[in-house]
Design a protein around this motif. Sequence first.
Motif: not given
Length: 222
Positions: A176-200
Amino acid sequence: MFRVKAVSFVYYTMKEMNIEYHPDVEAALQKVQHKIKYNHYRRILNSVKTVAAILAVPLAAISIFLYVSGSDRVSSPSLVEVHSTPGMTSSVQLPDGSSVWLNSNSTLRYPSSFGTGDRDVYLEGEAFFKVSRMDGRKFNVRTDCVTVEVLGTEFNVEAYKGQFNDVRTTLVNGKVNLHYKNINGEEQCSPLLPGQMFTYDKTSSKGTCAEVNSRTFSSWKD
């Protein structure tokens, strides 16, 4: 001046010839009144035509807008809402065959038909997704601050509002890909692999990734 002399000549000529002239005053008056009314109605009709011409363009634009808006409402599928009560879990099968398990006090909204574009669903709370793969058609789980983009996979999303300050996504298999905005309002994309957890973190607008036992975070549905 010529007309006055001509009238005088006619008058005296008729008098010398003993010709009496008795004009029909009432008929003449009716003709004058008729002409006045005709001119009055003609002015009103011209005014109406002018107003109609001025209003024709905006009325046509409004009609087109209402028609297009009505067509959009008819063509747009309605959203179905599923809610799990506190202390209970529930499951639902989406129109594309994907399966979703909702944890306690969670709400999922999805269209009654996904159509031909991307498949978008909206989550408040926690849910486990088993997404059916459809070539070229992404599946998006949208929360208040993070969007999880997938093609076909199994993952868990925790995105309660007000209760926790984090949005967490744990991947069981697939990608999966995680889409979010950083503190400056810029679009970010972080890929996630099996066995991983993404925390925002909602406060710092930062995302972090860590290795975990993904089954532990999805065992609530079993």
